[in-house]
Write an enzyme that holds these catalytic residues in place. Structure first.
Site, PDB file in Angstrom:
ATOM      1  CE1 TYR A   1       2.631   5.398  -3.429  1.00  0.00           C
ATOM      2  CE2 TYR A   1       1.393   3.509  -4.219  1.00  0.00           C
ATOM      3  CZ  TYR A   1       2.579   4.048  -3.762  1.00  0.00           C
ATOM      4  OH  TYR A   1       3.680   3.251  -3.652  1.00  0.00           O
TER       5      TYR A   1
ATOM      6  CB  CYS B   1      -2.840   1.071  -2.603  1.00  0.00           C
ATOM      7  SG  CYS B   1      -3.085   2.798  -3.002  1.00  0.00           S
TER       8      CYS B   1
ATOM      9  CB  CYS C   1     -10.236   4.866   0.152  1.00  0.00           C
ATOM     10  SG  CYS C   1      -8.756   5.585   0.894  1.00  0.00           S
ATOM     11  CB  THR C   2      -6.439   1.561   2.425  1.00  0.00           C
ATOM     12  OG1 THR C   2      -5.960   2.899   2.204  1.00  0.00           O
ATOM     13  CG2 THR C   2      -5.912   0.633   1.351  1.00  0.00           C
ATOM     14  CG  HIS C   3      -6.860   5.780   5.014  1.00  0.00           C
ATOM     15  ND1 HIS C   3      -6.089   5.240   4.014  1.00  0.00           N
ATOM     16  CD2 HIS C   3      -6.012   6.454   5.837  1.00  0.00           C
ATOM     17  CE1 HIS C   3      -4.816   5.568   4.220  1.00  0.00           C
ATOM     18  NE2 HIS C   3      -4.750   6.308   5.313  1.00  0.00           N
TER      19      HIS C   3
ATOM     20  CD  GLU D   1      -2.555   8.370   7.216  1.00  0.00           C
ATOM     21  OE1 GLU D   1      -1.622   9.124   7.553  1.00  0.00           O
ATOM     22  OE2 GLU D   1      -2.550   7.685   6.177  1.00  0.00           O
TER      23      GLU D   1
ATOM     24  CG  ASP E   1      -1.786   1.221   1.314  1.00  0.00           C
ATOM     25  OD1 ASP E   1      -2.477   1.514   0.323  1.00  0.00           O
ATOM     26  OD2 ASP E   1      -1.769   1.939   2.338  1.00  0.00           O
ATOM     27  CB  SER E   2       0.178   4.784  -0.628  1.00  0.00           C
ATOM     28  OG  SER E   2      -1.040   4.804   0.091  1.00  0.00           O
TER      29      SER E   2
HETATM   30  N1  DGL Z   1      -4.127   3.744   0.109  1.00  0.00           N
HETATM   31  C1  DGL Z   1      -4.809   4.769  -0.640  1.00  0.00           C
HETATM   32  C2  DGL Z   1      -6.026   4.157  -1.345  1.00  0.00           C
HETATM   33  O1  DGL Z   1      -6.583   3.154  -0.925  1.00  0.00           O
HETATM   34  C3  DGL Z   1      -5.221   5.923   0.243  1.00  0.00           C
HETATM   35  C4  DGL Z   1      -4.061   6.772   0.721  1.00  0.00           C
HETATM   36  C5  DGL Z   1      -3.305   7.446  -0.404  1.00  0.00           C
HETATM   37  O2  DGL Z   1      -3.841   8.367  -1.059  1.00  0.00           O
HETATM   38  O3  DGL Z   1      -2.185   7.022  -0.643  1.00  0.00           O
HETATM   39  O4  DGL Z   1      -6.446   4.662  -2.349  1.00  0.00           O
END
Ligand code: DGL
Length: 283
Positions: free
Chosen positions: A56, A87, A198-200, A166, A24-25
Protein backbone atom coordinates in the site's frame (compact mmCIF):
# COMPACT_ATOMS: atom_id res chain seq x y z
CA UNK A 1 -9.85 7.95 23.72
CA UNK A 2 -13.38 7.00 24.88
CA UNK A 3 -15.72 4.98 22.70
CA UNK A 4 -19.37 4.24 23.45
CA UNK A 5 -19.91 0.67 22.27
CA UNK A 6 -23.63 0.73 23.06
CA UNK A 7 -23.97 3.25 20.24
CA UNK A 8 -23.93 0.54 17.67
CA UNK A 9 -26.64 -1.68 16.23
CA UNK A 10 -24.73 -4.24 14.16
CA UNK A 11 -24.19 -7.77 15.48
CA UNK A 12 -20.86 -8.12 17.27
CA UNK A 13 -20.29 -4.46 17.98
CA UNK A 14 -21.69 -4.32 21.50
CA UNK A 15 -20.65 -7.88 22.36
CA UNK A 16 -17.48 -8.16 24.51
CA UNK A 17 -17.01 -11.75 23.37
CA UNK A 18 -16.87 -10.84 19.67
CA UNK A 19 -13.43 -10.85 18.01
CA UNK A 20 -11.21 -7.85 17.28
CA UNK A 21 -10.65 -7.49 13.52
CA UNK A 22 -7.21 -6.43 12.34
CA UNK A 23 -6.17 -5.69 8.77
CA UNK A 24 -2.99 -4.78 6.95
CA UNK A 25 -1.71 -4.77 3.39
CA UNK A 26 0.09 -8.06 4.04
CA UNK A 27 2.26 -9.69 6.70
CA UNK A 28 3.45 -6.49 8.39
CA UNK A 29 0.39 -6.06 10.58
CA UNK A 30 1.31 -9.27 12.34
CA UNK A 31 3.62 -7.09 14.47
CA UNK A 32 0.48 -5.34 15.73
CA UNK A 33 -1.30 -8.67 16.16
CA UNK A 34 1.64 -9.95 18.23
CA UNK A 35 1.38 -6.96 20.60
CA UNK A 36 -2.39 -7.38 20.88
CA UNK A 37 -1.90 -11.04 21.67
CA UNK A 38 0.67 -10.26 24.37
CA UNK A 39 -1.48 -7.67 26.08
CA UNK A 40 -4.89 -9.21 25.48
CA UNK A 41 -4.39 -12.98 25.40
CA UNK A 42 -8.07 -13.66 26.05
CA UNK A 43 -9.26 -11.76 22.95
CA UNK A 44 -10.26 -13.53 19.74
CA UNK A 45 -8.40 -11.97 16.82
CA UNK A 46 -9.31 -12.08 13.13
CA UNK A 47 -6.52 -10.92 10.82
CA UNK A 48 -6.81 -10.01 7.14
CA UNK A 49 -3.69 -9.47 5.03
CA UNK A 50 -4.45 -7.95 1.61
CA UNK A 51 -1.57 -9.86 0.06
CA UNK A 52 -2.96 -9.65 -3.48
CA UNK A 53 -2.53 -5.87 -3.45
CA UNK A 54 0.47 -5.28 -1.17
CA UNK A 55 2.30 -2.86 -0.98
CA UNK A 56 0.00 0.00 0.00
CA UNK A 57 2.93 2.29 0.81
CA UNK A 58 3.71 3.17 -2.82
CA UNK A 59 0.09 3.66 -3.93
CA UNK A 60 -2.10 6.77 -4.12
CA UNK A 61 -4.31 7.77 -1.21
CA UNK A 62 -7.46 7.08 -3.28
CA UNK A 63 -6.35 3.55 -4.10
CA UNK A 64 -5.43 2.78 -0.49
CA UNK A 65 -8.77 4.20 0.71
CA UNK A 66 -10.64 1.86 -1.62
CA UNK A 67 -8.60 -1.16 -0.51
CA UNK A 68 -8.97 -0.24 3.16
CA UNK A 69 -12.77 0.04 2.87
CA UNK A 70 -12.95 -3.38 1.26
CA UNK A 71 -10.69 -4.97 3.87
CA UNK A 72 -12.58 -3.39 6.77
CA UNK A 73 -15.97 -4.40 5.32
CA UNK A 74 -14.76 -8.00 5.24
CA UNK A 75 -13.94 -7.84 8.95
CA UNK A 76 -17.28 -6.23 9.82
CA UNK A 77 -18.90 -9.16 8.01
CA UNK A 78 -17.14 -11.42 10.54
CA UNK A 79 -19.09 -9.61 13.32
CA UNK A 80 -16.06 -8.06 14.99
CA UNK A 81 -16.51 -5.65 17.91
CA UNK A 82 -13.78 -3.32 16.68
CA UNK A 83 -11.51 -2.87 13.63
CA UNK A 84 -7.81 -2.17 14.14
CA UNK A 85 -6.10 -0.69 11.07
CA UNK A 86 -2.62 -2.14 11.60
CA UNK A 87 -1.26 -0.65 8.39
CA UNK A 88 0.31 2.77 8.91
CA UNK A 89 -0.30 3.78 5.30
CA UNK A 90 -4.00 2.87 5.47
CA UNK A 91 -4.31 4.55 8.88
CA UNK A 92 -2.71 7.70 7.41
CA UNK A 93 -5.08 8.12 4.50
CA UNK A 94 -8.25 6.17 5.26
CA UNK A 95 -9.02 6.40 8.97
CA UNK A 96 -11.57 9.23 8.77
CA UNK A 97 -13.33 7.53 5.89
CA UNK A 98 -13.44 4.20 7.70
CA UNK A 99 -14.80 5.87 10.83
CA UNK A 100 -17.55 7.51 8.76
CA UNK A 101 -18.48 4.32 6.93
CA UNK A 102 -18.11 1.51 9.46
CA UNK A 103 -20.72 0.64 12.06
CA UNK A 104 -18.03 -0.45 14.58
CA UNK A 105 -15.24 1.52 16.32
CA UNK A 106 -12.06 1.87 14.24
CA UNK A 107 -8.60 2.29 15.76
CA UNK A 108 -5.59 3.26 13.66
CA UNK A 109 -1.90 3.23 14.53
CA UNK A 110 -1.07 6.93 13.97
CA UNK A 111 -2.69 8.45 17.03
CA UNK A 112 -1.22 5.86 19.45
CA UNK A 113 2.24 6.29 17.86
CA UNK A 114 2.00 10.08 18.09
CA UNK A 115 0.92 10.05 21.72
CA UNK A 116 3.75 7.65 22.56
CA UNK A 117 6.22 10.09 20.99
CA UNK A 118 4.84 13.10 22.86
CA UNK A 119 5.06 11.08 26.10
CA UNK A 120 8.72 10.13 25.71
CA UNK A 121 10.25 13.11 23.92
CA UNK A 122 12.08 15.51 26.23
CA UNK A 123 13.26 18.00 23.59
CA UNK A 124 10.11 18.00 21.46
CA UNK A 125 12.17 17.16 18.35
CA UNK A 126 10.65 14.01 16.89
CA UNK A 127 11.60 11.92 13.88
CA UNK A 128 9.05 9.81 11.98
CA UNK A 129 9.88 7.08 9.50
CA UNK A 130 7.35 5.29 7.32
CA UNK A 131 6.37 4.40 3.78
CA UNK A 132 6.27 7.01 1.03
CA UNK A 133 2.47 7.13 1.36
CA UNK A 134 2.54 7.62 5.13
CA UNK A 135 5.14 10.40 4.94
CA UNK A 136 3.37 12.13 2.02
CA UNK A 137 0.07 12.11 3.91
CA UNK A 138 1.54 14.24 6.74
CA UNK A 139 -0.65 12.24 9.15
CA UNK A 140 2.01 11.76 11.88
CA UNK A 141 3.10 15.44 11.99
CA UNK A 142 -0.56 16.48 12.17
CA UNK A 143 -1.31 14.01 14.97
CA UNK A 144 1.84 15.09 16.85
CA UNK A 145 1.02 18.80 16.51
CA UNK A 146 -2.57 18.16 17.65
CA UNK A 147 -1.09 16.86 20.91
CA UNK A 148 1.67 19.47 21.22
CA UNK A 149 1.65 22.45 18.83
CA UNK A 150 5.29 23.20 19.72
CA UNK A 151 6.66 19.85 18.55
CA UNK A 152 9.20 19.84 15.70
CA UNK A 153 8.77 16.88 13.35
CA UNK A 154 11.26 15.53 10.82
CA UNK A 155 10.02 12.73 8.56
CA UNK A 156 11.78 10.33 6.21
CA UNK A 157 10.37 7.62 3.97
CA UNK A 158 12.38 4.40 4.24
CA UNK A 159 11.00 2.25 1.38
CA UNK A 160 13.78 -0.34 1.44
CA UNK A 161 13.01 -1.38 5.02
CA UNK A 162 9.85 -3.25 3.96
CA UNK A 163 11.49 -5.67 1.49
CA UNK A 164 14.54 -6.03 3.77
CA UNK A 165 12.35 -7.08 6.71
CA UNK A 166 10.41 -9.52 4.53
CA UNK A 167 13.65 -10.96 3.19
CA UNK A 168 14.78 -11.71 6.75
CA UNK A 169 17.54 -9.08 6.42
CA UNK A 170 16.42 -6.67 9.13
CA UNK A 171 19.67 -7.31 11.01
CA UNK A 172 21.85 -7.56 7.90
CA UNK A 173 24.54 -4.98 7.09
CA UNK A 174 22.51 -3.92 4.05
CA UNK A 175 19.78 -2.80 6.46
CA UNK A 176 22.38 -0.93 8.54
CA UNK A 177 23.69 0.89 5.44
CA UNK A 178 20.19 1.82 4.30
CA UNK A 179 19.34 3.03 7.81
CA UNK A 180 22.47 5.19 7.88
CA UNK A 181 21.37 6.94 4.67
CA UNK A 182 17.74 7.32 5.63
CA UNK A 183 18.34 8.56 9.16
CA UNK A 184 21.17 11.01 8.44
CA UNK A 185 18.84 14.05 8.01
CA UNK A 186 16.91 13.14 11.15
CA UNK A 187 20.07 12.81 13.19
CA UNK A 188 21.30 16.12 11.81
CA UNK A 189 18.09 17.65 13.17
CA UNK A 190 18.95 16.28 16.65
CA UNK A 191 15.79 14.22 17.15
CA UNK A 192 15.50 12.58 20.58
CA UNK A 193 12.58 10.31 19.60
CA UNK A 194 11.98 8.20 16.52
CA UNK A 195 8.51 6.88 15.65
CA UNK A 196 8.57 3.55 13.81
CA UNK A 197 5.67 4.46 11.55
CA UNK A 198 5.41 1.26 9.56
CA UNK A 199 4.34 -2.27 10.43
CA UNK A 200 7.68 -3.73 9.36
CA UNK A 201 10.03 -1.46 11.28
CA UNK A 202 9.85 -3.14 14.72
CA UNK A 203 11.93 -5.93 13.14
CA UNK A 204 14.70 -3.37 12.51
CA UNK A 205 14.89 -2.21 16.12
CA UNK A 206 18.29 -3.84 16.86
CA UNK A 207 19.81 -2.32 13.69
CA UNK A 208 18.37 1.11 14.45
CA UNK A 209 19.50 1.00 18.08
CA UNK A 210 23.07 0.31 16.98
CA UNK A 211 23.04 3.33 14.74
CA UNK A 212 21.21 5.86 16.90
CA UNK A 213 22.69 7.77 19.84
CA UNK A 214 21.48 6.32 23.15
CA UNK A 215 19.41 9.46 23.86
CA UNK A 216 17.08 8.63 20.94
CA UNK A 217 13.99 6.73 22.13
CA UNK A 218 12.23 4.40 19.69
CA UNK A 219 8.44 4.55 19.66
CA UNK A 220 6.82 1.38 18.36
CA UNK A 221 3.37 2.22 16.99
CA UNK A 222 2.40 -1.49 17.18
CA UNK A 223 3.01 -1.59 20.94
CA UNK A 224 1.35 1.80 21.48
CA UNK A 225 -1.71 0.69 19.51
CA UNK A 226 -2.12 -2.46 21.59
CA UNK A 227 -2.04 -0.32 24.75
CA UNK A 228 -4.72 1.99 23.33
CA UNK A 229 -6.94 -0.93 22.28
CA UNK A 230 -6.66 -2.34 25.79
CA UNK A 231 -7.57 1.02 27.37
CA UNK A 232 -10.57 1.49 25.08
CA UNK A 233 -11.93 -2.01 25.66
CA UNK A 234 -11.37 -1.72 29.40
CA UNK A 235 -13.07 1.70 29.62
CA UNK A 236 -15.99 0.48 27.49
CA UNK A 237 -16.48 -2.73 29.53
CA UNK A 238 -15.71 -4.63 26.34
CA UNK A 239 -12.85 -6.93 27.39
CA UNK A 240 -13.52 -10.55 26.54
CA UNK A 241 -13.64 -12.53 29.78
CA UNK A 242 -14.82 -15.87 28.49
CA UNK A 243 -12.40 -16.87 25.77
CA UNK A 244 -8.87 -18.23 25.81
CA UNK A 245 -8.05 -16.28 22.65
CA UNK A 246 -8.50 -17.81 19.24
CA UNK A 247 -7.04 -16.32 16.10
CA UNK A 248 -8.00 -16.67 12.47
CA UNK A 249 -6.03 -15.58 9.42
CA UNK A 250 -7.29 -14.56 6.00
CA UNK A 251 -5.34 -13.38 2.94
CA UNK A 252 -6.36 -12.22 -0.52
CA UNK A 253 -3.74 -14.21 -2.47
CA UNK A 254 -2.29 -17.70 -2.13
CA UNK A 255 -1.11 -18.05 1.51
CA UNK A 256 2.32 -19.59 0.80
CA UNK A 257 4.48 -16.48 1.19
CA UNK A 258 2.34 -15.09 4.02
CA UNK A 259 2.88 -18.30 6.00
CA UNK A 260 6.63 -18.35 5.34
CA UNK A 261 7.40 -14.69 5.99
CA UNK A 262 4.69 -14.10 8.58
CA UNK A 263 6.15 -16.42 11.21
CA UNK A 264 9.03 -13.99 11.82
CA UNK A 265 6.62 -11.05 12.15
CA UNK A 266 4.29 -12.86 14.52
CA UNK A 267 6.92 -14.71 16.50
CA UNK A 268 4.83 -17.87 16.10
CA UNK A 269 3.94 -20.35 13.40
CA UNK A 270 0.98 -19.51 11.23
CA UNK A 271 -1.28 -22.52 10.99
CA UNK A 272 -4.53 -22.32 9.02
CA UNK A 273 -4.59 -19.38 6.62
CA UNK A 274 -7.58 -19.03 4.32
CA UNK A 275 -7.66 -17.22 0.98
CA UNK A 276 -10.66 -14.94 0.44
CA UNK A 277 -12.00 -12.55 -2.19
CA UNK A 278 -13.01 -9.06 -1.10
CA UNK A 279 -16.16 -7.40 -2.35
CA UNK A 280 -15.43 -4.14 -4.15
CA UNK A 281 -16.26 -0.89 -2.40
CA UNK A 282 -17.07 2.50 -3.88
CA UNK A 283 -15.32 5.29 -1.99
N1 DGL B 1 1.84 -2.14 6.11
C1 DGL B 1 2.47 -1.01 5.47
C2 DGL B 1 2.56 0.15 6.47
O1 DGL B 1 2.58 -0.03 7.68
C3 DGL B 1 3.84 -1.37 4.94
C4 DGL B 1 3.80 -2.28 3.73
C5 DGL B 1 3.11 -1.66 2.53
O2 DGL B 1 3.64 -0.71 1.92
O3 DGL B 1 2.02 -2.13 2.23
O4 DGL B 1 2.60 1.28 6.06
Amino acid sequence: MQIDFSDCSVPGCGDPDAAIGVFDSGVGGLTVLQELRRLLPQENLIYLGDTARVPYGTKSAETVQKYACEAAAFLVGKRVKMVVVACNTASSVALDLLREQLPVPVIGVIEPGASGAIRVSRSGIVGVIGTEGTVASDAYPQALRALNPEVQVYSAPCPLFVPLAEEGWAQHQIAALAAQEYLAPLLAASIDTLVLGCTHYPLLKPTLKQLLPTKVELVDSAWETAQMVWQILQAGGMLNRTSSGEWQFFVTDVPRRFVRVGGAFLGADLAAVERVRLASASV
